[in-house]
Design an enzyme around this catalytic site. Structure first.
Site, mmCIF file in Angstrom:
data_model
loop_
_atom_site.group_PDB
_atom_site.id
_atom_site.type_symbol
_atom_site.label_atom_id
_atom_site.label_comp_id
_atom_site.label_asym_id
_atom_site.label_seq_id
_atom_site.Cartn_x
_atom_site.Cartn_y
_atom_site.Cartn_z
ATOM 1 C CE1 TYR A 6 -4.039 -4.578 -8.378
ATOM 2 C CE2 TYR A 6 -1.892 -4.017 -8.050
ATOM 3 C CZ TYR A 6 -3.152 -4.215 -7.527
ATOM 4 O OH TYR A 6 -3.246 -4.273 -6.143
ATOM 5 C CG HIS A 38 -11.396 -6.226 -6.175
ATOM 6 N ND1 HIS A 38 -11.400 -4.947 -5.712
ATOM 7 C CD2 HIS A 38 -12.754 -6.432 -5.707
ATOM 8 C CE1 HIS A 38 -12.162 -4.434 -4.787
ATOM 9 N NE2 HIS A 38 -12.904 -5.402 -4.690
HETATM 10 C C1 DHK Z 1 -6.870 -2.661 -6.562
HETATM 11 C C2 DHK Z 1 -6.175 -2.174 -5.582
HETATM 12 O O1 DHK Z 1 -5.434 -0.929 -5.708
HETATM 13 C C3 DHK Z 1 -5.824 -2.998 -4.437
HETATM 14 O O2 DHK Z 1 -5.817 -2.004 -3.079
HETATM 15 C C4 DHK Z 1 -6.931 -3.912 -3.942
HETATM 16 C C5 DHK Z 1 -7.528 -3.968 -6.511
HETATM 17 C C6 DHK Z 1 -7.117 -4.940 -5.125
HETATM 18 C C7 DHK Z 1 -7.579 -4.599 -7.801
HETATM 19 O O3 DHK Z 1 -7.346 -5.949 -7.696
HETATM 20 O O4 DHK Z 1 -7.866 -4.044 -8.733
HETATM 21 O O5 DHK Z 1 -6.654 -4.560 -2.943
#
Ligand code: DHK
Length: 145
Positions: free
Chosen positions: A26, A103
């Site tokens: 992330y 996402h």
């Molecule tokens: C964020 C989340 O918390 C996951 O549960 C998703 C998403 C993906 C992201 O890529 O921002 O699967």
């Protein structure tokens, strides 16, 4: 008259942990960074945002209900609710505004259970894998359409 209502930016469960949570997936930006980026992008177009994050499905649904008539569009990263929540999908059609599903990661390159979204069929657009730039792209889109 030009649209002046704010753009609602919604973040679902665990996105308050951005910057700490799995940075290899992330990234290192925090939720505050995301909000600042959205504000800056909206301001370029003379627009404002309202931001809401919750780890609770019902709280997010209540906030979506309040958007009806109040905000002009919704940019939403539903987190894990993307893959589980019919109730979220049902709520998102209520305000009758454009919806952009964002996402941070490329969910299609990840586990199979992340490949299905309950939100995508009712979304105007879907962005995945651009990192936090996905939020800026979504704001650009709804602010200029
Ligand atoms: C964020 C989340 O918390 C996951 O549960 C998703 C998403 C993906 C992201 O890529 O921002 O699967």
């Amino acid at each position: 008259m030009a649209e002046q209502r704010p753009i609602l930016v919604l973040n679902g469960p665990n996105l308050n942990m951005l910057g700490t949570r799995q940075p290899e997936v992330y990234g290192s930006s925090t939720l505050d960074d995301v909000v600042a980026l959205c504000e800056k992008t909206a301001a370029k177009h003379g627009r404002t945002i309202a931001h809401f994050q919750s780890n609770h499905e019902g709280a997010i649904i209540d906030r979506i209900h309040r958007a009806r008539g109040q905000e002009s569009a919704i940019v939403i990263n539903p987190g894990g609710l993307t893959h589980t929540s019919v109730a979220l999908r049902d709520a998102l059609v209520i305000p009758e505004v454009p919806i952009v599903e964002v996402h941070i990661s490329n969910v299609h390159a990840r586990e199979e259970f992340r490949h299905h979204s309950f939100v995508s069929p009712i979304a105007t657009a879907v962005i995945a894998g651009l990192g936090i730039l996905g939020y800026a792209s979504a704001i650009e889109f709804v602010a200029t359409r």
